[in-house]
Write a protein that holds these residues in place. Sequence first.
Motif, PDB file in Angstrom:
ATOM      1  N   HIS A  30      80.103  23.052  57.614  1.00  0.00           N
ATOM      2  CA  HIS A  30      80.514  22.409  58.847  1.00  0.00           C
ATOM      3  C   HIS A  30      80.813  23.402  60.072  1.00  0.00           C
ATOM      4  CE1 HIS A  30      80.168  18.800  56.295  1.00  0.00           C
ATOM      5  NE2 HIS A  30      80.829  19.574  55.619  1.00  0.00           N
ATOM      6  N   GLY A  31      81.071  22.792  61.096  1.00  0.00           N
ATOM      7  CA  GLY A  31      81.521  23.688  62.202  1.00  0.00           C
ATOM      8  C   GLY A  31      81.115  22.879  63.569  1.00  0.00           C
ATOM      9  N   GLY A  32      81.567  23.342  64.673  1.00  0.00           N
ATOM     10  CA  GLY A  32      81.476  22.873  65.957  1.00  0.00           C
ATOM     11  C   GLY A  32      81.537  21.223  65.981  1.00  0.00           C
ATOM     12  N   VAL A  33      80.727  20.449  66.551  1.00  0.00           N
ATOM     13  CA  VAL A  33      80.778  19.039  66.673  1.00  0.00           C
ATOM     14  C   VAL A  33      80.604  18.401  65.291  1.00  0.00           C
ATOM     15  CG1 VAL A  33      79.526  18.927  68.926  1.00  0.00           C
ATOM     16  CG2 VAL A  33      78.225  19.108  66.773  1.00  0.00           C
ATOM     17  N   ASP A  34      80.355  19.177  64.290  1.00  0.00           N
ATOM     18  CA  ASP A  34      80.170  18.461  62.970  1.00  0.00           C
ATOM     19  C   ASP A  34      81.516  19.042  62.384  1.00  0.00           C
ATOM     20  OD1 ASP A  34      80.046  17.817  60.201  1.00  0.00           O
ATOM     21  OD2 ASP A  34      78.279  19.425  59.880  1.00  0.00           O
ATOM     22  N   GLY A  35      82.435  18.112  62.159  1.00  0.00           N
ATOM     23  CA  GLY A  35      84.076  18.540  61.754  1.00  0.00           C
ATOM     24  C   GLY A  35      83.966  18.502  60.236  1.00  0.00           C
ATOM     25  N   GLY A  36      83.104  17.721  59.603  1.00  0.00           N
ATOM     26  CA  GLY A  36      83.052  17.455  58.150  1.00  0.00           C
ATOM     27  C   GLY A  36      84.217  16.453  57.810  1.00  0.00           C
ATOM     28  N   MET A  37      84.769  16.282  56.770  1.00  0.00           N
ATOM     29  CA  MET A  37      85.525  15.367  56.568  1.00  0.00           C
ATOM     30  C   MET A  37      87.075  15.519  57.218  1.00  0.00           C
ATOM     31  SD  MET A  37      88.262  16.711  54.510  1.00  0.00           S
ATOM     32  CE  MET A  37      88.816  15.268  54.182  1.00  0.00           C
ATOM     33  N   SER A  38      87.729  14.619  56.932  1.00  0.00           N
ATOM     34  CA  SER A  38      89.084  14.480  58.019  1.00  0.00           C
ATOM     35  C   SER A  38      89.804  13.931  56.820  1.00  0.00           C
ATOM     36  CB  SER A  38      88.972  13.777  59.194  1.00  0.00           C
ATOM     37  OG  SER A  38      88.841  12.385  59.145  1.00  0.00           O
ATOM     38  N   GLY A  39      91.179  14.190  56.942  1.00  0.00           N
ATOM     39  CA  GLY A  39      92.186  13.548  55.871  1.00  0.00           C
ATOM     40  C   GLY A  39      93.456  13.934  56.358  1.00  0.00           C
ATOM     41  N   PRO A  40      94.529  13.769  55.511  1.00  0.00           N
ATOM     42  CA  PRO A  40      94.384  12.907  54.134  1.00  0.00           C
ATOM     43  C   PRO A  40      94.436  11.426  54.344  1.00  0.00           C
ATOM     44  CG  PRO A  40      96.739  13.555  54.336  1.00  0.00           C
ATOM     45  CD  PRO A  40      95.896  14.236  55.486  1.00  0.00           C
ATOM     46  N   ILE A  41      94.214  10.629  53.130  1.00  0.00           N
ATOM     47  CA  ILE A  41      94.467   9.246  53.300  1.00  0.00           C
ATOM     48  C   ILE A  41      95.930   8.982  53.060  1.00  0.00           C
ATOM     49  CG2 ILE A  41      93.812   6.976  52.082  1.00  0.00           C
ATOM     50  CD1 ILE A  41      91.302   8.117  51.339  1.00  0.00           C
ATOM     51  N   GLY A  42      96.579   8.118  53.927  1.00  0.00           N
ATOM     52  CA  GLY A  42      97.939   7.586  53.676  1.00  0.00           C
ATOM     53  C   GLY A  42      98.849   8.239  54.560  1.00  0.00           C
ATOM     54  N   GLY A  43      98.442   9.092  55.351  1.00  0.00           N
ATOM     55  CA  GLY A  43      99.740   9.983  55.950  1.00  0.00           C
ATOM     56  C   GLY A  43      99.792  11.457  55.529  1.00  0.00           C
ATOM     57  N   GLY A  44     100.461  12.125  56.528  1.00  0.00           N
ATOM     58  CA  GLY A  44     100.740  13.513  55.940  1.00  0.00           C
ATOM     59  C   GLY A  44      99.919  14.364  57.272  1.00  0.00           C
ATOM     60  N   PRO A  45     100.141  15.635  57.264  1.00  0.00           N
ATOM     61  CA  PRO A  45      99.556  16.547  58.471  1.00  0.00           C
ATOM     62  C   PRO A  45      98.177  16.443  58.176  1.00  0.00           C
ATOM     63  CG  PRO A  45     101.309  17.695  57.232  1.00  0.00           C
ATOM     64  CD  PRO A  45     101.133  16.472  56.242  1.00  0.00           C
ATOM     65  N   PRO A  46      97.160  16.197  59.214  1.00  0.00           N
ATOM     66  CA  PRO A  46      95.946  15.951  59.426  1.00  0.00           C
ATOM     67  C   PRO A  46      95.108  17.247  59.260  1.00  0.00           C
ATOM     68  CG  PRO A  46      96.909  15.981  61.741  1.00  0.00           C
ATOM     69  CD  PRO A  46      98.014  15.981  60.632  1.00  0.00           C
ATOM     70  N   ILE A  47      94.253  17.274  58.625  1.00  0.00           N
ATOM     71  CA  ILE A  47      93.093  18.488  58.375  1.00  0.00           C
ATOM     72  C   ILE A  47      91.687  17.949  58.752  1.00  0.00           C
ATOM     73  CG2 ILE A  47      94.546  19.246  56.520  1.00  0.00           C
ATOM     74  CD1 ILE A  47      92.202  18.548  54.621  1.00  0.00           C
ATOM     75  N   ARG A  48      90.887  19.096  59.081  1.00  0.00           N
ATOM     76  CA  ARG A  48      89.581  18.924  59.264  1.00  0.00           C
ATOM     77  C   ARG A  48      88.869  19.985  58.441  1.00  0.00           C
ATOM     78  NH1 ARG A  48      87.435  15.837  63.322  1.00  0.00           N
ATOM     79  NH2 ARG A  48      85.541  16.033  62.255  1.00  0.00           N
ATOM     80  N   GLU A  49      87.747  19.463  57.921  1.00  0.00           N
ATOM     81  CA  GLU A  49      87.229  20.364  56.778  1.00  0.00           C
ATOM     82  C   GLU A  49      86.680  21.699  57.514  1.00  0.00           C
ATOM     83  OE1 GLU A  49      83.376  20.119  53.643  1.00  0.00           O
ATOM     84  OE2 GLU A  49      83.506  18.521  54.911  1.00  0.00           O
TER      85      GLU A  49
END
Length: 413
Positions: A185-204
């Motif tokens: 992925h990369g750029g406008v294609d961030g890939g997956m995002s998470g996690p489910i149910g709370g916690g620090p957010p991440i982008r693939e």
Amino acid sequence: MIGSIALLLQLSAAMPAPAVPTSFTVKRTGRDTQVPVLQTPRGGAVRADLLARAFGGTLSVLPNGRVSFVVSGRKFEIGEALYFARVDTGLIPLSYPAFRRDGQFYLPLQVATDIIPRTGTGLMYDPQYAELRVFNTAARTGTPDVIDTPWNAGANGDDAPVPAVGPVRRSSGSQRRLVVVDAGHGGVDGGMSGPIGGGPPIREKHITLAVARLVAQELRTSGVDVLMTRTTDTLIALSDRGRIANRAKGDLFVSIHVNATGSRASWAAKERGFETYFLAEAKTEEATRVERMENEAVKFETGANAPKGDPLSFIINDMAQNEHLRESNDLAETIQQGLKTIHPGPSRGVQQANFAVLRGSYMPAVLVEIGFGTNPAEAAWMSNPDAQRTIARTIAQSVLSYLEHYESRVGGG
């Protein structure tokens, strides 16, 4: 509320009881604590004070036969003879009530193996090894400016224990090889995002770039030439990634990705583990789902970058890729076996799917799903700089191991 608790109790009573360990280990950064398990007719039980102490906290004794302790920012309150535990302001049913014995307060083992990991952040219980693992939850939500941090430095710059992954080595006299490392992925294609149910957010796209950079660093240090398809947060067309590898006459192509479930429901957050793919027709529904998810990046590509549907090119490409099918499978197996030694989640095995990013790579090529970013514990683990370097070092070691085995078979040619 009472009806719901009664239903949950009935369901839990109907489920077969797992084997009860004699003890389990709470693994925290720099410290492992063994917690004994008391065997009772109803199942395993643990002393509340020892469990709280294993997390670096203390047990508070409350009125009316209740105790409380804090784990991962969540307050747990459990009362003697009660069939539920209070976690913050919610209630969770227990398989049997807490009790006292010889002046000590005991909790059902379920609290340690299920309730604490399910409600906390950066926690995972591994029944195979009887380990309750605590991960650093300081997730990185962007690409680090400096990636050459000393590999034993923690997320906050503190010293951390050295991961159990030795230095990467390349035997003397080996042929110089070029490995193409692809950050998904990369750029406008961030890939997956998470996690489910709370916690620090991440982008693939951020996790894959951080790990890919470290894989490249480890391989270069060992004497392998490396080409990265992207070194910054930019969009590279799926079809162009293979072309980049081909133009450079790469020997191997390794694409790094983060997995995600097909649902955002709360139950889906429990999905975890790692798997490695090579290019072939998908054989399972799950492989087809992951294939479809990773191939969705095509929608971000412009018409100029989109692959053309030339039937003759397709036939030639298919012949070129089939030549490397066995080698891709071997490379995937080697990486999967390596990750088994360091990954907190279960091995989901070597899979095959028709990934667009692998189609144009005329060399042994694999796609590694290093974990589920939708799972709170795995998302926190993959965001930890120590874990990223451990993952990268393990993948690099696996690549070298594959190359050594390949060269021994073909005589270094």
